[in-house]
Design a protein around this motif. Structure first.
Motif, short mmCIF file in Angstrom:
data_model
loop_
_atom_site.label_atom_id
_atom_site.label_comp_id
_atom_site.label_asym_id
_atom_site.label_seq_id
_atom_site.Cartn_x
_atom_site.Cartn_y
_atom_site.Cartn_z
N LEU A 55 60.39 10.47 32.15
CA LEU A 55 60.33 11.94 32.12
C LEU A 55 59.44 12.48 33.23
O LEU A 55 59.77 13.47 33.89
N VAL A 56 58.29 11.81 33.44
CA VAL A 56 57.36 12.27 34.47
C VAL A 56 57.97 12.12 35.86
O VAL A 56 57.89 13.03 36.70
N GLY A 62 52.77 14.08 38.20
CA GLY A 62 51.87 12.97 38.50
C GLY A 62 51.08 12.51 37.28
O GLY A 62 51.50 12.67 36.14
N TRP A 63 49.87 11.98 37.56
CA TRP A 63 49.07 11.36 36.51
C TRP A 63 48.59 12.34 35.44
O TRP A 63 48.49 11.94 34.26
N PRO A 64 48.28 13.60 35.75
CA PRO A 64 47.95 14.52 34.64
C PRO A 64 49.07 14.61 33.62
O PRO A 64 48.81 14.66 32.41
N ALA A 65 50.31 14.61 34.08
CA ALA A 65 51.43 14.65 33.15
C ALA A 65 51.51 13.37 32.33
O ALA A 65 51.81 13.40 31.12
N VAL A 66 51.25 12.23 32.97
CA VAL A 66 51.27 10.96 32.24
C VAL A 66 50.23 10.98 31.12
O VAL A 66 50.50 10.58 29.97
N LEU A 67 49.03 11.47 31.42
CA LEU A 67 47.96 11.49 30.42
C LEU A 67 48.25 12.47 29.29
O LEU A 67 47.98 12.18 28.12
N LEU A 68 48.80 13.63 29.61
CA LEU A 68 49.14 14.59 28.57
C LEU A 68 50.23 14.04 27.65
O LEU A 68 50.15 14.17 26.42
N LEU A 69 51.26 13.43 28.23
CA LEU A 69 52.30 12.84 27.40
C LEU A 69 51.78 11.61 26.66
O LEU A 69 52.25 11.30 25.56
N GLY A 70 50.79 10.92 27.26
CA GLY A 70 50.16 9.82 26.54
C GLY A 70 49.43 10.31 25.31
O GLY A 70 49.44 9.67 24.25
N ALA A 71 48.76 11.46 25.41
CA ALA A 71 48.12 12.06 24.24
C ALA A 71 49.16 12.46 23.20
O ALA A 71 48.96 12.27 21.99
N ALA A 72 50.29 13.00 23.66
CA ALA A 72 51.38 13.34 22.74
C ALA A 72 51.90 12.09 22.05
O ALA A 72 52.18 12.09 20.84
N TYR A 73 52.02 10.99 22.81
CA TYR A 73 52.43 9.72 22.20
C TYR A 73 51.44 9.32 21.10
O TYR A 73 51.84 8.87 20.02
N ALA A 185 54.92 19.18 21.19
CA ALA A 185 55.78 20.06 21.99
C ALA A 185 54.98 20.78 23.07
O ALA A 185 55.41 20.90 24.23
N VAL A 186 53.78 21.27 22.71
CA VAL A 186 52.94 21.98 23.68
C VAL A 186 52.49 21.03 24.79
O VAL A 186 52.52 21.38 25.98
N LEU A 187 52.06 19.83 24.43
CA LEU A 187 51.63 18.87 25.44
C LEU A 187 52.78 18.49 26.37
O LEU A 187 52.60 18.35 27.58
N ALA A 188 53.98 18.32 25.80
CA ALA A 188 55.14 17.99 26.64
C ALA A 188 55.46 19.14 27.60
O ALA A 188 55.77 18.91 28.79
N LEU A 189 55.37 20.37 27.12
CA LEU A 189 55.63 21.52 27.99
C LEU A 189 54.60 21.59 29.11
O LEU A 189 54.95 21.78 30.29
N LEU A 190 53.32 21.42 28.77
CA LEU A 190 52.28 21.45 29.78
C LEU A 190 52.49 20.33 30.81
O LEU A 190 52.36 20.55 32.02
#
Length: 327
Positions: A55-56, A62-73, A185-190
């Motif tokens: 998805l990223v 980049g990596w901010p998106a990976v970390l946010l989706l990691g938190a969602a995970y 959902a919010v973390l994925a959007l961000l």
């Protein structure tokens, strides 16, 4: 000759297999004598991390998106599948610190960042270093993306089913489930819409990048310190051997440590001098410290501690081989 698409599939399989090893086995959870448990965890861990990476990359983030989706995970696994974020009985984590809004506060602070870093970001980083020519592109096509998503959902269901035997009768309150879904959902959007796209190095670098051994050492201190502040060990029942309201002290210290490490890393990686050897030093330092903490905190017997230490030495050797190749 192996096609690019086939190499992408092999890379996805490597990432899927590596993720539960990094996240769980190298921490001593489970001990090596119970390594078969990884078969139960690979669907959610492996497919989840592959899905996040796909998805990223498709979104060009980049990596901010990976970390946010990691938190969602982490919220999906700990809040919806295990339901450990709210359970008053599972693992005994409700007794670590005061519960806030129905959440096991110290356990939540420990595990959401843990999953973002050790279950998602570090496995992706390691595979990117092993296969550098594939790092900027998706591994899978649309069909592979759908399959990864389906396996992830099935893996979450499998984890929920197995947890029902460890925590019989507990179901997270509907309000908590709704809040977790909304947070995901919010973390994925961000992550996929609002995080910045990767940019080139600035013309005027803000901070010189230290040598890789220094990066490894600081990463190790940050990883070990964060775990030691929040995870009870050595017979303690509360973070950092505190009692009552004093548990807020290690929780606040862990938060400050994480913020400081993140700010420093952001400044380093914005510098044009950051190279793959720095990324490997970052991953290696965090992983070695992570396993060292596991030897101290998770070994139930001398045999468990020795086997985990041996696994740590094997891991360090593999990282050293990758470092030679990276140079």
């Amino acid at each position: 000759m192996v096609t690019s698409r086939a190499r992408g599939r092999w890379a996805a399989l490597l990432l899927a297999g590596l993720t539960p090893v990094v996240a769980e086995l190298t921490l001593g959870n489970p001990p090596l004598r119970q390594a078969w448990l990884l078969l139960l965890w690979t669907p959610i861990y492996g497919a989840g991390t592959v899905l996040i990476r796909e998805l990223v990359r498709r979104a060009g983030r980049g990596w901010p998106a990976v970390l946010l989706l990691g938190a969602a995970y982490g919220i999906v696994e700990e809040g919806l599948a295990l339901q450990a974020l709210t359970s008053p009985t599972l693992y005994g984590v409700a007794g670590w610190a005061p519960r806030l809004l129905g959440l096991n506060s110290a356990y939540t602070e420990l595990n959401i960042p843990y999953h973002a870093v050790f279950s998602v970001a570090l496995p992706i980083l390691l595979v990117d270093l092993v296969l550098p020519d594939l790092r900027h592109r998706p591994y899978l096509g649309r069909t592979g993306l759908v399959v990864a998503g389906a396996v992830f959902v099935l893996g979450a269901g499998l984890l929920r089913w197995t947890t029902s035997f460890m925590d019989p009768g507990y179901q997270a309150p509907p309000a908590a489930v709704a809040a977790f879904v909304l947070a995901v959902a919010v973390l994925a959007l961000l992550a996929l819409r609002l995080t910045p796209r990767p940019a080139g190095p600035p013309a005027a670098p803000p901070l010189a990048v230290p040598a890789p051994p220094v990066v490894a050492g600081l990463a190790g201190v940050a990883a070990f310190g964060y775990l030691a502040l929040l995870f009870p060990f050595g017979g303690a029942r509360h973070p950092a051997f505190t009692e009552g309201g004093w548990v807020a002290v290690p929780m606040a210290a862990a938060a400050l440590l994480a913020v400081a490490a993140g700010m420093l890393l952001r400044r380093w990686t914005a510098h044009g001098g950051w190279r793959d050897r720095h990324s490997l030093a970052l991953a290696g330092g965090a992983l070695v410290a992570h396993t060292a903490f596991g030897v101290i905190a998770n070994g139930e017997s001398t045999a468990d501690r020795v086997s985990l230490a041996v696994l740590g030495l094997v891991m360090a050797g593999l990282l050293a081989l990758l470092a030679r190749r990276t140079r």
